[in-house]
Design a protein around this motif. Structure first.
Motif, PDB file in Angstrom:
ATOM      1  N   ARG A   2       0.837  -1.307   0.155  1.00  0.00           N
ATOM      2  CA  ARG A   2      -0.121   0.020   0.020  1.00  0.00           C
ATOM      3  C   ARG A   2       0.747   1.075   0.027  1.00  0.00           C
ATOM      4  O   ARG A   2       1.720   1.474   0.933  1.00  0.00           O
ATOM      5  N   ASP A   4       0.457   5.488   0.411  1.00  0.00           N
ATOM      6  CA  ASP A   4      -0.342   6.671   0.885  1.00  0.00           C
ATOM      7  C   ASP A   4       0.403   7.957   0.427  1.00  0.00           C
ATOM      8  O   ASP A   4       1.828   7.873   0.584  1.00  0.00           O
ATOM      9  N   THR A  75      -1.935   7.565   8.869  1.00  0.00           N
ATOM     10  CA  THR A  75      -1.462   6.315   9.609  1.00  0.00           C
ATOM     11  C   THR A  75      -2.598   5.328   9.963  1.00  0.00           C
ATOM     12  O   THR A  75      -2.455   4.183   9.775  1.00  0.00           O
ATOM     13  N   SER A  80      -1.494  -1.754   8.953  1.00  0.00           N
ATOM     14  CA  SER A  80       0.049  -1.889   9.120  1.00  0.00           C
ATOM     15  C   SER A  80       0.824  -0.315   9.179  1.00  0.00           C
ATOM     16  O   SER A  80       0.488   0.407   8.285  1.00  0.00           O
ATOM     17  N   PRO A  82       3.170   2.518   8.549  1.00  0.00           N
ATOM     18  CA  PRO A  82       3.791   2.853   7.151  1.00  0.00           C
ATOM     19  C   PRO A  82       5.302   3.495   7.587  1.00  0.00           C
ATOM     20  O   PRO A  82       5.531   3.867   8.607  1.00  0.00           O
ATOM     21  N   HIS A  83       6.218   2.758   6.445  1.00  0.00           N
ATOM     22  CA  HIS A  83       7.388   3.490   6.645  1.00  0.00           C
ATOM     23  C   HIS A  83       7.422   4.977   5.814  1.00  0.00           C
ATOM     24  O   HIS A  83       6.967   5.209   4.820  1.00  0.00           O
ATOM     25  N   ARG A  84       7.683   6.108   6.655  1.00  0.00           N
ATOM     26  CA  ARG A  84       7.362   7.546   5.999  1.00  0.00           C
ATOM     27  C   ARG A  84       8.302   7.799   5.552  1.00  0.00           C
ATOM     28  O   ARG A  84       9.502   8.325   5.931  1.00  0.00           O
ATOM     29  N   HIS A 105       9.062  -3.111   2.330  1.00  0.00           N
ATOM     30  CA  HIS A 105       7.806  -2.549   3.182  1.00  0.00           C
ATOM     31  C   HIS A 105       6.499  -2.868   2.672  1.00  0.00           C
ATOM     32  O   HIS A 105       6.180  -2.790   1.702  1.00  0.00           O
ATOM     33  N   ARG A 107       4.094  -1.238   3.667  1.00  0.00           N
ATOM     34  CA  ARG A 107       3.153   0.191   3.428  1.00  0.00           C
ATOM     35  C   ARG A 107       4.386   1.292   3.403  1.00  0.00           C
ATOM     36  O   ARG A 107       5.049   1.426   4.231  1.00  0.00           O
ATOM     37  N   LEU A 108       3.987   2.172   2.492  1.00  0.00           N
ATOM     38  CA  LEU A 108       4.706   3.533   2.161  1.00  0.00           C
ATOM     39  C   LEU A 108       4.068   4.643   2.485  1.00  0.00           C
ATOM     40  O   LEU A 108       3.208   4.684   1.753  1.00  0.00           O
ATOM     41  N   LEU A 109       4.442   5.384   3.246  1.00  0.00           N
ATOM     42  CA  LEU A 109       3.551   6.788   3.230  1.00  0.00           C
ATOM     43  C   LEU A 109       4.818   7.993   2.670  1.00  0.00           C
ATOM     44  O   LEU A 109       5.593   8.045   3.512  1.00  0.00           O
TER      45      LEU A 109
END
Ligand code: ADE
Length: 232
Positions: A2, A4, A75, A80, A82-84, A105, A107-109
């Motif tokens: 995912r 974001d 978040t 899960s 996220p790695h921001r 990862h 999820r990445l934001l």
């Protein structure tokens, strides 16, 4: 996986999200791309997200509060954490090894800044890593975010139709790609190298390897040196 994205221009990502590789991958449920408008987190009636810099000087600075609240709210959109990542010319330059690392990862934001800068406290409080896509300055982090998303998505099994094309990708083995040809056999006097029409696959593989090596040596001496070092 995912992704974001936080931005004041969510519309910049719309066709990117719907078309081609990313659109197809989302329809196949291999990834999700979700965009959030940072202005939703501004508290005044004009949805202001920037202000004048302390210390003076030109340009505006993005305010910390909308970013901090937005990152925390986004978040919570998914279980899960996220790695921001903040996209900024001050970050570590994106390369194939980093792309593969990020693909691990769930999820990445991605935080896409605009204007001169973002208040430094955002990076201190709600960012895990800063990434640049190269030593030049763009007007915002949206194009860099799309570059990162596409590069990372290509690592997800099934996103690129013919998996071989990821395995053989330029840079994967530390070399540039070899030349490719399709019909017709001749274009304005330039003919397809006969080896590619020989049907001898061992010979074709050798030719492609030699071409990849000579292209790298001529066009990217920096990569060539590194590749040679790794062969020893
Ligand atoms: N924002 C502006 N320029 C950028 C760059 N080169 N990389 C990442 N984010 C940016």
């Amino acid at each position: 996986m995912r992704f974001d994205v936080l931005t004041i221009f969510p519309e910049l990502l719309q066709s990117f999200s719907e078309c081609s590789l990313i659109g197809r991958a989302q329809r196949k449920e291999l990834l999700t791309l979700c965009t959030t408008d940072l202005r939703e987190f501004a508290t005044d009636k004009h949805h202001t997200v920037d202000d004048e810099p302390y210390g003076g000087g030109g340009g505006m600075v993005m305010k910390a509060q909308p970013w901090i609240e937005a990152v925390r709210a986004v978040t919570e959109l998914h279980p899960s954490p996220p790695h921001r990542i903040l996209l900024t010319p001050q970050g570590q330059t994106l390369c194939e090894a980093k792309v593969r690392e990020l693909a691990n990862h769930e999820r990445l934001l991605l935080l896409c800044g605009r204007y001169e800068a973002i208040d430094e406290r955002v990076a201190e409080l709600v960012v895990d890593e800063e990434i640049s896509i190269g030593d030049y300055v763009l007007s915002g982090g949206e194009l860099p975010a799309m570059v990162l998303i596409e590069a990372v998505s290509r690592q997800i099994p099934g996103v690129v139709g013919f998996n071989d094309s990821v395995v053989n990708d330029s840079f994967r083995k530390g070399l540039l790609d070899y030349p490719h040809y399709t019909r017709p056999e001749e274009v304005e006097g330039l003919v397809v190298p006969p080896v590619l029409r020989s049907g001898d696959h061992a010979k074709i593989d050798r030719w492609r390897q030699q071409q990849a090596e000579s292209a790298t040596r001529e066009k990217r001496p920096d990569l060539w040196q590194r590749w040679q070092g790794r062969q020893r």
